[in-house]
Design an enzyme around this catalytic site. Structure first.
Site, PDB file in Angstrom:
ATOM      1  N   ASP A  84       0.821  -1.216   0.000  1.00  0.00           N
ATOM      2  CA  ASP A  84       0.000   0.000   0.000  1.00  0.00           C
ATOM      3  C   ASP A  84       0.854   1.264   0.000  1.00  0.00           C
ATOM      4  OD1 ASP A  84       0.752  -0.732   2.686  1.00  0.00           O
ATOM      5  OD2 ASP A  84      -0.701   0.730   3.452  1.00  0.00           O
ATOM      6  N   GLU A 138      -0.030  -0.916   5.674  1.00  0.00           N
ATOM      7  CA  GLU A 138       1.044  -0.534   6.578  1.00  0.00           C
ATOM      8  C   GLU A 138       0.977   0.946   6.909  1.00  0.00           C
ATOM      9  OE1 GLU A 138       5.038   0.861   7.867  1.00  0.00           O
ATOM     10  OE2 GLU A 138       3.923   1.505   6.097  1.00  0.00           O
TER      11      GLU A 138
END
Lengths: 365, 365
Positions: A84, A138
């Site tokens: 991400d 994250e």
């Protein structure tokens, strides 16, 4: 114009060509938007690409993908990275300027993911078994973190002797990470009109010893596995006051203790309570540090093969999640951390090549 | 039903009967709403009532009314009171319970205004010339204060040897008032991520000596004209902090110095700067105190005639405006300051009688 023969673009899985250079593969990954919570397309692309590699077994959990060699080697190591990015800031699609690749996620950390995929595709018989971990979320609150979810639901998938997190470090080895703890220290008093202050009890004045102890605090710099850490105990917020003519009855000091990984969270809390002995201390959140584990054989070989001088990691990173599973871990990735989360985020193409080369040397030596 | 012979209620000036008791007159005044900024009706009523008294000359400035005896006495004294109230809190009309009169403005300070009007009507030949001052907008920001406006536009109307402000003091003499000064003391540093605190400079920690000096400060208690004042230097606000993981680069401490009237504002400022020597001190506002002036003949006679033991006034009041004009002043009124600005505001009817009786004794002795 109607194109009845075109594939349905929205459901198509983007194809990743793992035979291109790490830089080209990074650009391809960057151009698949994957802001936290929207990693499905990129996770599908990674899964499809890995399933084409016959030497790997592949698992999927939500938008996390795990691939493993199963060669029965004496050691197993993890190469991990998150899929991400932070929100896009008008910085897609990617573009190249000289040696630099610009775009959201170039540094943090699709260049690291590209290196993982290149190793997965081109090192079919590593000297150590490898577990490749690609995970989601994250960049957002800890409870959504994909690596945390895997550690909870499938700790066996993560079992290893050593882990490398390919977060950007400018291709340097940064060992372990420091822990962090936040606490609220509160003083209380008695309100009164400031014209008759002696009828009250000033809570702000009572905070003087808290600030004195902070100002006088001498931070420790322990050396662990040859790396020098650097602790710090700091006020990050102070507030008190009711009105401009009222003796305040409360003052709050928020402190942040960054501690070396030779302290457990419990020891860190005990230390903070000792420093502020006599005061009302409430710990509001904490995260354990991670030992660098550089004395482990796999780690020592890693440092030697990558030809870098390891330094301590001061900020908290996901290596601490490996540490919590008993797996020593380091940060080592091509990205430049100074440009993470910035509009002009970029990564050096030569750093991507260099990182891949060093990891290959370690895993093939 | 049509009542063509009724007076136009909105333009009619309420009639004040100054021959009723002070308590009855207070109730009448309380039942004429006069929230700050809306004093025209009550000022009209006061002006009309005073103009009926042949021994007085009457002046008007906005919603302030001034009436004077002109007997050529050796001394002139002021009896002053404000006509406005804080906003009504469902506590009108007034009502009596035993000795207590309830309602908005009963204590602060229409009971004092009633006593002024009773003296004006019933002491036509006082032993000292009297200036009665009724003014507007005491309960709001200083720049709107009617007494301040009179002091600026018509200082001659206020000229006197001594002034009594009939603010509520439970019929005790409170002499002068303390001054007040506010200052901002700021520390600055350098931001950094709290994981690398040594790259920054914590401004909150640098505020430690400010709080230490405040905590160690020993307030003076000077005796002036026999009254003991009580100074105070206090933090009334502190704030600092950027985010929970950032070393803060600024901390602000707001201090309030309440000082005895033997210091001028300039001396008060110099004192605060001396206490916080080495720090960045910015004075944001101040108000001078007022000397009690109890050694003046008119004041000494007042204390004797009222048979009370004067005490120091700690809070700032409009007596300081008289002091600024060179007129010693005290607070002496029937209201109970503990109930000012409260929903259950009330005043003792016997305190109204007692205040009137003592003032009459002073002015007729």
């Amino acid at each position: 114009m109607s194109r009845p023969d075109a594939p349905a673009a929205e459901s198509a899985v983007p194809e990743l060509d793992l035979s291109t250079t790490g830089g080209q593969l990074t650009a391809r990954l960057v151009d698949i938007p994957s802001v936290s919570g929207s990693e499905q397309v990129i996770a599908d692309a990674v899964e499809v690409a890995l399933r084409k590699l016959p030497h790997l077994t592949v698992e999927r959990d939500g938008n996390a993908v795990i691939a493993r060699t199963n060669l029965g080697r004496a050691e197993r190591v993890v190469l991990a990275g998150h899929l991400d990015t932070v929100p896009i800031a008008d910085n897609l699609p990617s573009h190249v300027e000289g040696d630099l690749l610009y775009g959201c996620g170039t540094s943090d950390m699709k260049s690291g993911v590209a290196v993982q995929l290149r190793i997965a595709a081109t090192v079919p018989e590593p000297n150590r078994d490898i577990t490749f971990v690609f995970y989601d979320c994250e960049e957002v609150e800890a409870r959504r973190n994909g690596l945390g979810r895997l550690a909870k639901h499938h700790p066996d998938w993560l079992a290893a002797d050593f882990a490398v997190l390919l977060e950007g470090t400018n291709a340097q080895v940064e060992g372990g990470c420091q822990g962090t703890l936040r606490a609220e220290i509160r003083t209380t008093g008695q309100r009164a009109h400031s014209a008759r202050a002696w009828l009250g009890d000033n809570a702000i004045h009572k905070a003087a010893p808290i600030l004195e102890r902070l100002a006088a605090y001498e931070a420790e710099r322990p050396v662990i596995d040859g790396l020098e850490y650097h602790e710090g105990l700091n006020a990050v917020r102070i507030e008190g006051g009711v009105a401009n003519n009222v003796i305040p009855d409360e003052c709050l000091v928020v402190v942040n203790f960054r501690y070396a990984p030779n302290r457990s969270p419990e020891q860190a809390e005990a230390h903070v309570r000792e420093v502020f002995d006599g005061f009302d201390v409430v710990v509001t959140d904490f995260a354990a540090g991670a030992l660098p584990g550089l004395s482990q054989p796999a780690a020592a070989a890693f440092v030697e093969a990558t030809s870098t001088t390891p330094t301590a990691k001061f900020g908290w990173t996901d290596v601490a999640r490996f540490s919590a599973l008993g797996i020593p871990a380091v940060n080592f990735g091509p990205g430049d951390p100074n440009y993470a989360h910035k509009r002009d985020e970029h990564c050096s193409l030569s750093a991507i090549e260099e990182t891949e080369k060093r990891l290959r040397a370690w895993l093939q030596s």
